[in-house]
Design a protein around this motif. Sequence first.
Motif, PDB file in Angstrom:
ATOM      1  N   PHE A 183       0.874  -1.177   0.000  1.00 51.99           N
ATOM      2  CA  PHE A 183       0.000   0.000   0.000  1.00 51.99           C
ATOM      3  C   PHE A 183       0.908   1.222   0.000  1.00 51.99           C
ATOM      4  N   VAL A 184       0.712   2.121  -0.949  1.00 49.73           N
ATOM      5  CA  VAL A 184       1.596   3.278  -1.072  1.00 49.73           C
ATOM      6  C   VAL A 184       0.861   4.552  -0.657  1.00 49.73           C
ATOM      7  N   THR A 185       1.424   5.227   0.344  1.00 54.34           N
ATOM      8  CA  THR A 185       0.943   6.550   0.745  1.00 54.34           C
ATOM      9  C   THR A 185       2.037   7.596   0.595  1.00 54.34           C
ATOM     10  N   ARG A 186       3.289   7.165   0.583  1.00 54.34           N
ATOM     11  CA  ARG A 186       4.434   8.074   0.425  1.00 54.34           C
ATOM     12  C   ARG A 186       5.322   7.553  -0.705  1.00 54.34           C
ATOM     13  N   GLN A 187       5.337   8.252  -1.818  1.00 60.92           N
ATOM     14  CA  GLN A 187       6.067   7.828  -3.014  1.00 60.92           C
ATOM     15  C   GLN A 187       7.562   7.639  -2.748  1.00 60.92           C
ATOM     16  N   GLU A 188       8.176   8.535  -1.998  1.00 61.13           N
ATOM     17  CA  GLU A 188       9.621   8.456  -1.750  1.00 61.13           C
ATOM     18  C   GLU A 188       9.979   7.166  -1.009  1.00 61.13           C
ATOM     19  N   GLU A 189       9.176   6.812  -0.014  1.00 59.52           N
ATOM     20  CA  GLU A 189       9.428   5.573   0.726  1.00 59.52           C
ATOM     21  C   GLU A 189       9.273   4.357  -0.180  1.00 59.52           C
ATOM     22  N   TYR A 190       8.251   4.380  -1.023  1.00 64.03           N
ATOM     23  CA  TYR A 190       8.020   3.255  -1.924  1.00 64.03           C
ATOM     24  C   TYR A 190       9.180   3.098  -2.907  1.00 64.03           C
ATOM     25  N   GLU A 191       9.677   4.210  -3.444  1.00 68.61           N
ATOM     26  CA  GLU A 191      10.799   4.146  -4.371  1.00 68.61           C
ATOM     27  C   GLU A 191      12.043   3.587  -3.691  1.00 68.61           C
ATOM     28  N   ALA A 192      12.293   3.983  -2.429  1.00 63.70           N
ATOM     29  CA  ALA A 192      13.429   3.442  -1.675  1.00 63.70           C
ATOM     30  C   ALA A 192      13.236   1.948  -1.430  1.00 63.70           C
ATOM     31  N   MET A 193      12.003   1.536  -1.121  1.00 61.67           N
ATOM     32  CA  MET A 193      11.714   0.119  -0.915  1.00 61.67           C
ATOM     33  C   MET A 193      11.984  -0.665  -2.196  1.00 61.67           C
ATOM     34  N   LEU A 194      11.480  -0.178  -3.330  1.00 63.36           N
ATOM     35  CA  LEU A 194      11.712  -0.852  -4.606  1.00 63.36           C
ATOM     36  C   LEU A 194      13.198  -0.987  -4.898  1.00 63.36           C
ATOM     37  N   SER A 195      13.941   0.083  -4.695  1.00 62.10           N
ATOM     38  CA  SER A 195      15.389   0.051  -4.943  1.00 62.10           C
ATOM     39  C   SER A 195      16.075  -0.996  -4.090  1.00 62.10           C
ATOM     40  N   SER A 196      15.676  -1.107  -2.821  1.00 62.94           N
ATOM     41  CA  SER A 196      16.316  -2.084  -1.937  1.00 62.94           C
ATOM     42  C   SER A 196      15.959  -3.511  -2.353  1.00 62.94           C
ATOM     43  N   PHE A 197      14.733  -3.757  -2.781  1.00 67.38           N
ATOM     44  CA  PHE A 197      14.345  -5.093  -3.239  1.00 67.38           C
ATOM     45  C   PHE A 197      15.100  -5.456  -4.515  1.00 67.38           C
ATOM     46  N   LEU A 198      15.195  -4.517  -5.444  1.00 66.80           N
ATOM     47  CA  LEU A 198      15.908  -4.782  -6.690  1.00 66.80           C
ATOM     48  C   LEU A 198      17.383  -5.060  -6.425  1.00 66.80           C
ATOM     49  N   ALA A 199      18.013  -4.275  -5.546  1.00 73.93           N
ATOM     50  CA  ALA A 199      19.416  -4.475  -5.214  1.00 73.93           C
ATOM     51  C   ALA A 199      19.644  -5.822  -4.518  1.00 73.93           C
ATOM     52  N   ALA A 200      18.630  -6.330  -3.839  1.00 77.06           N
ATOM     53  CA  ALA A 200      18.735  -7.613  -3.135  1.00 77.06           C
ATOM     54  C   ALA A 200      18.439  -8.808  -4.043  1.00 77.06           C
ATOM     55  N   GLY A 201      18.149  -8.555  -5.316  1.00 76.32           N
ATOM     56  CA  GLY A 201      17.953  -9.659  -6.251  1.00 76.32           C
ATOM     57  C   GLY A 201      16.520  -9.960  -6.631  1.00 76.32           C
ATOM     58  N   PHE A 202      15.581  -9.184  -6.155  1.00 81.30           N
ATOM     59  CA  PHE A 202      14.177  -9.363  -6.544  1.00 81.30           C
ATOM     60  C   PHE A 202      13.974  -8.638  -7.877  1.00 81.30           C
ATOM     61  N   THR A 203      14.330  -9.298  -8.959  1.00 82.88           N
ATOM     62  CA  THR A 203      14.294  -8.646 -10.272  1.00 82.88           C
ATOM     63  C   THR A 203      13.324  -9.374 -11.199  1.00 82.88           C
ATOM     64  N   ASP A 204      13.852 -10.119 -12.157  1.00 77.11           N
ATOM     65  CA  ASP A 204      13.003 -10.773 -13.155  1.00 77.11           C
ATOM     66  C   ASP A 204      12.080 -11.830 -12.559  1.00 77.11           C
ATOM     67  N   ASN A 205      12.413 -12.309 -11.367  1.00 81.38           N
ATOM     68  CA  ASN A 205      11.601 -13.349 -10.727  1.00 81.38           C
ATOM     69  C   ASN A 205      10.498 -12.765  -9.850  1.00 81.38           C
ATOM     70  N   THR A 206      10.319 -11.442  -9.912  1.00 76.33           N
ATOM     71  CA  THR A 206       9.408 -10.762  -8.987  1.00 76.33           C
ATOM     72  C   THR A 206       8.470  -9.806  -9.718  1.00 76.33           C
ATOM     73  N   GLU A 207       7.210  -9.826  -9.300  1.00 80.44           N
ATOM     74  CA  GLU A 207       6.285  -8.780  -9.735  1.00 80.44           C
ATOM     75  C   GLU A 207       6.037  -7.870  -8.540  1.00 80.44           C
ATOM     76  N   PHE A 208       5.947  -6.592  -8.808  1.00 76.82           N
ATOM     77  CA  PHE A 208       5.665  -5.607  -7.770  1.00 76.82           C
ATOM     78  C   PHE A 208       4.276  -5.050  -8.028  1.00 76.82           C
ATOM     79  N   MET A 209       3.423  -5.141  -7.018  1.00 76.73           N
ATOM     80  CA  MET A 209       2.057  -4.644  -7.113  1.00 76.73           C
ATOM     81  C   MET A 209       1.856  -3.619  -6.002  1.00 76.73           C
ATOM     82  N   HIS A 210       1.063  -2.611  -6.274  1.00 78.39           N
ATOM     83  CA  HIS A 210       0.783  -1.656  -5.203  1.00 78.39           C
ATOM     84  C   HIS A 210      -0.620  -1.085  -5.331  1.00 78.39           C
ATOM     85  N   VAL A 211      -1.131  -0.674  -4.194  1.00 80.23           N
ATOM     86  CA  VAL A 211      -2.380   0.089  -4.126  1.00 80.23           C
ATOM     87  C   VAL A 211      -1.960   1.538  -3.933  1.00 80.23           C
ATOM     88  N   ASP A 212      -2.433   2.402  -4.803  1.00 80.22           N
ATOM     89  CA  ASP A 212      -2.063   3.817  -4.742  1.00 80.22           C
ATOM     90  C   ASP A 212      -3.019   4.561  -3.808  1.00 80.22           C
TER      91      ASP A 212
END
Length: 91
Positions: free
Chosen positions: A25-54
């Motif tokens: 659930f996204v209420t703060r865009q900056e936090e969500y972008e930081a979360m996405l970056s950390s997941f991608l850096a940890a290897g959650f890439t082609d094997n992962t779908e990211f879904m969110h409620v805006d």
Amino acid sequence: MSSAANISRVIGPIQYSFEFSVCTFVTRQEEYEAMLSSFLAAGFTDNTEFMHVDNRNGCTFDAYAGINRFLREARGKYIIICHQDILIEGD
């Protein structure tokens, strides 16, 4: 046996499109972008779908409705429902 049209037979293993579905659930865009970056850096890439409620501009879905929607639409074998302020650090 019933003649109902809504009877179905479950056969074979489920085929998943992704290993993981990360649902947020996204209420703060900056936090969500930081979360996405950390997941991608940890290897959650082609094997992962990211879904969110805006929910940045109001409540699009409450927690109950949003989680139900995630569970219905997620295509990953493992479903991760997390806050937007989660950061993966280390292994």
